[in-house]
Scaffold this active site. Structure first.
Site, short mmCIF file in Angstrom:
data_model
loop_
_atom_site.label_atom_id
_atom_site.label_comp_id
_atom_site.label_asym_id
_atom_site.label_seq_id
_atom_site.Cartn_x
_atom_site.Cartn_y
_atom_site.Cartn_z
N TYR A 518 -5.85 -15.08 -57.64
CA TYR A 518 -5.16 -14.22 -56.69
C TYR A 518 -3.68 -14.17 -57.08
CZ TYR A 518 -4.19 -11.89 -52.27
OH TYR A 518 -3.82 -10.97 -51.32
N TYR A 613 -10.80 -15.32 -45.28
CA TYR A 613 -9.35 -15.36 -45.16
C TYR A 613 -8.88 -16.55 -44.32
CZ TYR A 613 -9.34 -10.54 -46.92
OH TYR A 613 -9.49 -9.40 -47.68
#
Length: 676
Positions: A518, A613
Site C-alpha cells: 500500500y 479497513y
C-alpha cells in the site's frame, strides 16, 4: 449594307423562325400531355396511384419551369433583334424579299395577352388547363380560364377559317409577290415578359389544387380488414358524424400525421388495458403504411428507464456483446411486436428493440472507453516496477479510467515530511535463512518472517524487518520479499455490486504470499485531519495511519487518494482475503513503516482482493494464527522461531485502517506462562 452581310442576316432570321416553330410544336404537345394527365387523375379518383401521381406531377412542374425559361429566352432574342433601329433599317432596305421574321413579328403582335397567358399558365397550378377538345387544334386560338383578382375571365374562341381563306388573307396582308412562310404557331415573344409579371401576382394567390379541395380528413377513428384490404374510418372536416366513411388505405395519401397519431393512440390503449390477453388486433398489418407503423412503435417505446439503460450497458460492456441488429432484423422485430395480442409478449419483443436502440446509441462511447482503458493500462505498466503486469477491464458499465490518479511505485513524502533512506544498521550474514541469529530481525528484537518459499510464518501484528542495503547478503536473500515487489498478476476491474473499481487475482495465490504494497503520499497527521473531513463529505477515504509505534499519537498518515499503485483500488470487506503487515527495509524510523498486503488464505484466480479497513486481532485470521505462533511448529520444513519474553503485560498491535486512530489491544498474559 453589303450583299454578304444581308444574306447572313437573312439566314439567321430564317433559323430563328424555324426554332420558334419547333418550340411551339413542343409546347402544344406538352399542353396535350398535361390535359391527358388531368383526365387520368379525374378518372382514377377512387383508385389512384399516389406514387405515380406524385412523381408525374413533380416532373410536370419541373418541365413547365424549363419551358417558361426557354420561352422567355426566345422572346427576348427575337424581340431585341426586331425592336432595334438598325434592324428596322435592314428590313426597309429589302425590296424584293419580305423577311419571314417580319411575318413572325406581325403574327406575334396579333397574340393577345390572354394567349400568352395560356402558354405559360400551369407552373403554379395543377388542374386548370385548356380543354382537351382544343388541344392540338392549330387553326383555333386557345381559350383559357385565367384567374384575375378572384374572378374567372372566359376568352371566346375565334371562328375557324378554311385553309383557302387563311391563305388569301395572308397574301392580301403581305402582297401578291410575297413568299408565304410556314404558319407560325402560338409564339412566346414580347407579350411573354408581360405574362411573366402577371404570373407572379397569380402565384401569390391560393393554388388551384387548394381552391378545388373540398374534402379534408379531420381524424382517423378505427380500422378494419375486408377482402384482404385495410379500411380506415375517417371523419371529414366541416361535415357531420353521419358523413363519416370507411376509406381504403390507398386513399389516405397526405394523411401521414393523422395515421401516426392514430397508431400511437392504439398503442397507448393497449398499454392502459389491464388484462394481458387483448383478444383483438391492436395494429393493422398495412403494407401501404408500414413505415408509419414502425415510426409509431419506436416513438411509443422510445422512453427507456434507468433499468433499461443499465441492462443495455451491461450487454454492451460484456466480454461478448451481442451484435447490433440490421435494419431488416429491426423491421422484422417491429412487425413481430405489432402483431402480438398479449401484452407480455409485446413488451418482451419491445425490450429487445429498446436494448438494441440504446446499444446503437452507446456504441461510440464504448469504443472510446475501451481505447482509453487500453491507454491507461499501457501507461501504468510502463511506470510499474513490479515483476508482474497489471491488466484493466470493464465489463459492467461505460465508466472511464480515473484521469486524476497518478501511478507511483513507492511512497512519496508530502509537505513537512522527510523519509530517511540510509539505514543505520545491517547484518553480516552470508546465509540469512540458515543462520539468522545476527540477522536484521534478530537485531531489531523480532523474528525472521519468511520461510524458504518467501511466505509468511509469523502472526498478524508482528513487525517485519527485511535486510537492507547495508547488509552483506545479496539480492537472492530470503529476507528480501516486500522490497522485490509484486510477483502475482492482478487486474483492476469494474465491480458488478456497485462498489466501483476493484482488484482481482489473475492467477492462483497461495496463503501467506505477498500480494502488493500500500503506497501513497505520506503526510502529517494535521494535514490528514484536514483531508479526512473532505473525504468524509465525499463518502470515501484512502487514509492509513502509520500508528504502529505511537498509536493515536501517530505522526504520519499515508494518503492514496490522488497517487498510489494498484492497492488504491482494493475494496473493504469484513471477511477479507488480505492482511496488512508493517515492514521496515531501508527506512528504520519506527513511525515510517511500509504497509505490505499478504494473502490470508489461498486465493483463486478471478477472486476479488479485499482487506478489512478496521482489521485487528479479533479477526478470524488472527484467531486461527495465534496458536501456531505461540507454539513451536514445523512449517514446510522450517521451524517458527521462539518468541522472547515480553516485559509488558499487554501487546499493542496497530494495523492499517480506514478510520483513523483505531488500535487493537490484546492481553497476552498467556505469553508469560509460555516463555517462563
Amino acid at each position: 449594307m453589303s450583299s454578304s452581310a444581308f444574306k447572313s442576316s437573312e439566314r439567321k432570321l430564317e433559323a430563328q423562325v424555324k426554332l420558334n416553330d419547333y418550340f411551339q410544336e413542343f409546347h402544344e404537345k406538352f399542353v396535350e400531355t398535361k390535359q391527358a394527365f388531368q383526365v387520368f387523375k379525374t378518372k382514377s379518383f377512387f383508385y389512384p396511384d399516389p406514387d405515380f401521381i406524385r412523381t408525374f406531377t413533380k416532373s410536370i412542374k419541373q418541365i413547365e419551369s424549363e419551358v417558361k425559361e426557354m420561352g422567355g429566352s426566345l422572346s427576348r432574342l427575337i424581340g431585341n433583334q426586331l425592336g432595334t433601329h438598325t434592324q428596322k433599317t435592314v428590313l426597309n432596305s429589302m425590296e424584293d424579299v419580305k423577311p419571314e421574321s417580319h411575318v413572325l413579328h406581325t403574327v406575334s403582335d396579333e397574340l393577345t395577352s390572354e394567349h400568352a397567358d395560356v402558354l405559360v399558365k400551369g407552373t403554379e397550378t395543377e388542374s386548370i388547363t385548356p380543354p382537351v377538345s382544343e388541344a392540338g387544334n392549330d387553326d383555333e386560338v386557345l381559350g383559357s380560364a385565367l384567374v384575375q383578382e378572384g374572378n374567372v375571365k372566359v376568352v371566346d374562341v375565334k371562328k375557324k377559317l378554311s385553309s383557302s381563306e387563311k391563305k388569301r388573307g395572308r397574301k392580301k396582308f403581305l402582297g401578291d409577290n410575297a413568299v408565304i412562310p410556314k404558319r407560325p404557331r402560338r409564339s412566346l415573344m414580347d407579350e411573354y415578359v408581360t405574362a411573366q409579371n402577371k404570373m407572379k401576382s397569380i402565384s401569390e394567390e391560393p393554388s388551384t389544387k387548394e381552391q378545388e379541395a373540398e374534402y379534408e380528413v379531420q381524424t382517423i377513428m378505427d380500422f378494419k380488414k375486408s377482402q384482404g384490404q385495410y379500411f380506415y374510418k375517417v371523419s371529414w372536416r366541416g361535415y357531420s358524424v353521419e358523413d363519416n366513411s370507411w376509406e381504403p388505405s390507398s386513399n389516405l395519401t397526405g394523411c401521414e400525421d393523422l395515421l401516426l397519431e392514430f397508431y400511437k393512440s392504439r398503442l397507448k390503449q393497449q398499454e392502459r388495458t389491464k388484462t394481458d390477453d387483448l383478444n383483438y388486433q391492436v395494429m393493422p398489418h398495412d403494407a401501404n403504411h408500414q413505415h408509419i407503423l414502425h415510426k409509431a412503435l419506436f416513438s411509443h417505446i422510445n422512453n427507456p428507464t434507468q433499468k433499461d439503460y443499465e441492462n443495455s450497458i451491461t450487454l454492451l460492456a460484456s466480454p461478448k456483446p451481442p451484435v447490433l441488429k440490421s435494419q431488416k432484423e429491426i423491421a422484422e422485430l417491429a412487425d413481430k411486436a405489432l402483431s402480438q395480442k398479449k401484452k407480455d409478449r409485446f413488451y418482451s419483443v419491445a425490450k429487445t428493440l429498446v436494448e438494441n436502440m440504446i446499444m446503437k446509441e452507446l456504441t461510440g462511447k464504448r469504443e472510446k472507453q475501451l481505447a482509453e482503458l487500453r491507454t491507461w493500462e499501457r501507461n501504468m505498466n510502463s511506470i510499474c516496477s513490479d515483476p508482474a503486469k497489471l491488466a484493466v477491464e470493464n465489463f459492467v458499465d461505460l465508466e472511464l479510467p480515473p484521469m486524476d490518479f497518478v501511478y507511483i511505485n513507492e511512497c512519496i513524502a508530502g509537505e513537512g515530511v522527510t523519509i530517511p533512506s540510509d539505514p543505520v544498521v545491517g547484518c553480516e550474514c552470508t546465509d540469512c535463512f540458515t543462520d539468522h541469529k545476527s540477522c536484521c530481525p534478530n537485531q531489531m528484537n523480532s523474528w525472521f518472517a519468511y520461510n524458504k518459499l518467501g511466505r509468511l510464518k509469523v502472526s498478524l501484528g508482528t513487525p517485519i524487518y527485511e535486510c537492507n542495503k547495508r547488509c552483506k547478503c545479496g539480492p537472492s536473500c530470503l529476507n528480501r520479499v516486500v522490497q522485490k515487489g509484486r510477483n502475482v498478476g492482478l487486474s483492476i476491474f469494474r465491480t458488478t455490486n456497485g462498489r466501483g473499481w476493484g482488484v482481482k487475482a489473475m492467477e492462483n495465490i497461495k496463503k501467506d504470499s505477498l500480494v502488493t504494497e500500500y503506497v501513497g503520499e505520506i503526510i502529517t497527521s494535521e494535514e490528514a485531519e484536514r483531508r479526512g473531513k473532505i473525504y468524509d463529505a465525499q463518502g470515501c477515504t484512502y487514509l492509513f495511519d502509520l500508528d504502529y509505534d505511537k498509536g493515536d499519537q501517530n505522526l504520519y498518515t499515508i494518503d492514496a487518494a490522488k497517487c498510489g499503485n494498484v492497492s488504491h483500488f482494493i475494496n473493504h470487506s469484513c471477511d477479507p482475503n488480505l492482511l496488512v503487515f508493517n515492514v521496515w527495509v531501508d527506512c528504520l524510523d519506527p513511525d515510517l513503516p511500509r504497509l505490505a498486503l499478504f494473502a490470508a488464505h489461498d486465493i483463486k484466480k478471478g477472486e476479488e482482493l479485499t482487506f478489512d479497513y478496521n482489521s485487528g486481532l479479533n479477526s478470524k485470521q488472527m484467531a486461527g494464527r495465534l496458536p501456531a505462533q505461540l507454539t513451536e511448529q514445523k512449517e514446510e520444513g522450517c521451524f517458527t522461531p521462539e518468541k522472547r519474553k515480553e516485559s509488558r503485560s499487554e501487546l499493542i498491535l496497530k494495523t492499517p485502517k480506514g478510520n483513523r486512530g483505531l488500535q487493537y489491544v490484546l492481553n497476552v498474559s498467556i505469553f508469560h506462562n509460555v516463555y517462563q
